[in-house]
Design a protein around this motif. Structure first.
Motif, PDB file in Angstrom:
ATOM      1  N   PHE A 166       0.820  -1.214   0.000  1.00 37.38           N
ATOM      2  CA  PHE A 166       0.000   0.000   0.000  1.00 37.38           C
ATOM      3  C   PHE A 166       0.852   1.260   0.000  1.00 37.38           C
ATOM      4  N   ASP A 167       0.486   2.206  -0.860  1.00 40.72           N
ATOM      5  CA  ASP A 167       0.923   3.581  -0.686  1.00 40.72           C
ATOM      6  C   ASP A 167       0.182   4.125   0.542  1.00 40.72           C
ATOM      7  N   LEU A 168       0.703   5.176   1.130  1.00 37.17           N
ATOM      8  CA  LEU A 168       0.070   5.715   2.337  1.00 37.17           C
ATOM      9  C   LEU A 168      -0.761   6.983   2.049  1.00 37.17           C
ATOM     10  N   ASP A 169      -0.067   8.069   1.719  1.00 37.53           N
ATOM     11  CA  ASP A 169      -0.746   9.367   1.640  1.00 37.53           C
ATOM     12  C   ASP A 169      -1.703   9.468   0.452  1.00 37.53           C
ATOM     13  N   ASN A 170      -2.923   9.862   0.751  1.00 35.97           N
ATOM     14  CA  ASN A 170      -4.035  10.013  -0.208  1.00 35.97           C
ATOM     15  C   ASN A 170      -4.533   8.690  -0.765  1.00 35.97           C
ATOM     16  N   THR A 171      -3.966   7.583  -0.258  1.00 38.03           N
ATOM     17  CA  THR A 171      -4.468   6.254  -0.591  1.00 38.03           C
ATOM     18  C   THR A 171      -5.225   5.691   0.608  1.00 38.03           C
ATOM     19  N   LEU A 172      -4.572   5.664   1.760  1.00 38.80           N
ATOM     20  CA  LEU A 172      -5.202   5.122   2.976  1.00 38.80           C
ATOM     21  C   LEU A 172      -5.852   6.224   3.803  1.00 38.80           C
TER      22      LEU A 172
ATOM     23  N   GLY B  34      -2.273   2.131  -4.891  1.00 36.59           N
ATOM     24  CA  GLY B  34      -1.872   3.515  -4.673  1.00 36.59           C
ATOM     25  C   GLY B  34      -2.722   4.492  -5.448  1.00 36.59           C
ATOM     26  N   ASP B  35      -2.518   5.787  -5.177  1.00 35.52           N
ATOM     27  CA  ASP B  35      -3.385   6.812  -5.775  1.00 35.52           C
ATOM     28  C   ASP B  35      -2.719   7.581  -6.920  1.00 35.52           C
ATOM     29  N   GLN B  36      -1.429   7.335  -7.177  1.00 27.31           N
ATOM     30  CA  GLN B  36      -0.751   8.145  -8.193  1.00 27.31           C
ATOM     31  C   GLN B  36      -0.218   7.283  -9.345  1.00 27.31           C
ATOM     32  N   ILE B  37      -0.680   7.580 -10.551  1.00 28.20           N
ATOM     33  CA  ILE B  37      -0.203   6.843 -11.725  1.00 28.20           C
ATOM     34  C   ILE B  37       1.303   6.992 -11.883  1.00 28.20           C
TER      35      ILE B  37
ATOM     36  N   LYS C 283       3.632   7.625  -9.867  1.00 30.20           N
ATOM     37  CA  LYS C 283       4.459   7.094  -8.773  1.00 30.20           C
ATOM     38  C   LYS C 283       4.159   5.604  -8.597  1.00 30.20           C
ATOM     39  N   ASP C 284       2.973   5.321  -8.061  1.00 32.15           N
ATOM     40  CA  ASP C 284       2.641   3.961  -7.636  1.00 32.15           C
ATOM     41  C   ASP C 284       2.506   2.989  -8.809  1.00 32.15           C
ATOM     42  N   ILE C 285       1.799   3.410  -9.830  1.00 33.25           N
ATOM     43  CA  ILE C 285       1.499   2.493 -10.944  1.00 33.25           C
ATOM     44  C   ILE C 285       2.738   2.277 -11.815  1.00 33.25           C
TER      45      ILE C 285
HETATM   46 MG   LIG Z   1      -0.105   8.750  -2.497  1.00 29.13          MG
END
Ligand SMILES: [Mg+2]
Length: 179
Positions: A32-38, A115-118, A120-122
């Motif tokens: 899991f990403d943390l910020d703006n995801t969880l 995660g919430d950011q393409i 970064k996370d994706i």
């Molecule tokens: Mg995030």
């Protein structure tokens, strides 16, 4: 060409994922990403998120927090959650995602990055060959949306019209079924 920007699934939140179905498919690790995801950026965890992690561990999943934020911030979030983490991860470098797999001792097809950011996370997940779920980013009322979010929205439109969507086999829960 754009594939590296495409998640395997797009869901409204971490509560709209059919984790039982993921487990049945052989997924054992949730990165899991943390910020703006969880939670919203910088916020502590909530009883709902704490409860979600308790349930995921009960189901048999390993979890890992993969964040570009500091160790101090992650530990503050993890007060009621027992999970390994990687701080200052350096996403989207795929090395960050590969390190997470190593820590969980899992193969790429046994884990999912959420995660919430393409950009970064994706991109990190795709670079490491790990399936990924994009969640809609958490905002607070009155928050200004950065221009990257508009680029992400355009990419998502392309993704949702194509054969790259639902590669995890429809693991998006409908409202009312949410975890
Ligand atoms: Mg995030």
């Amino acid at each position: 060409m754009l594939e590296k920007y495409y998640p395997y699934e797009y869901v409204p939140s971490v509560f709209a994922i059919d984790y039982e179905k993921l487990y049945a498919q052989g997924i054992r690790g949730l990165i899991f990403d943390l910020d703006n995801t969880l939670v919203h950026h910088g916020d502590p965890s909530t009883p709902e998120v704490d409860g979600l992690f308790a349930r995921l561990h009960q189901l048999g999943f390993q979890t890992l927090i993969l964040s570009d934020n500091s160790e101090e911030r992650i530990l503050d979030f993890l007060k009621n959650i027992d999970s390994p983490y990687v701080a200052e991860a350096g996403k989207p470098d795929p090395a960050a995602c590969r390190k997470s797999l190593e820590m969980l001792n899992l193969k790429a097809d046994q884990a999912v990055v959420i995660g919430d950011q393409i950009f970064k996370d994706i991109v990190c997940a795709n670079g490491a060959g790990i399936p990924s779920i994009l969640v809609h980013y958490i905002t607070v009322p009155g928050q200004k949306i950065g221009k990257t979010r508009y680029v992400e929205a355009a990419l998502l439109k392309l993704f949702q019209n194509g054969r790259y969507d639902h590669r995890l086999g429809h693991i998006r829960l409908k409202k009312g079924e949410q975890a």
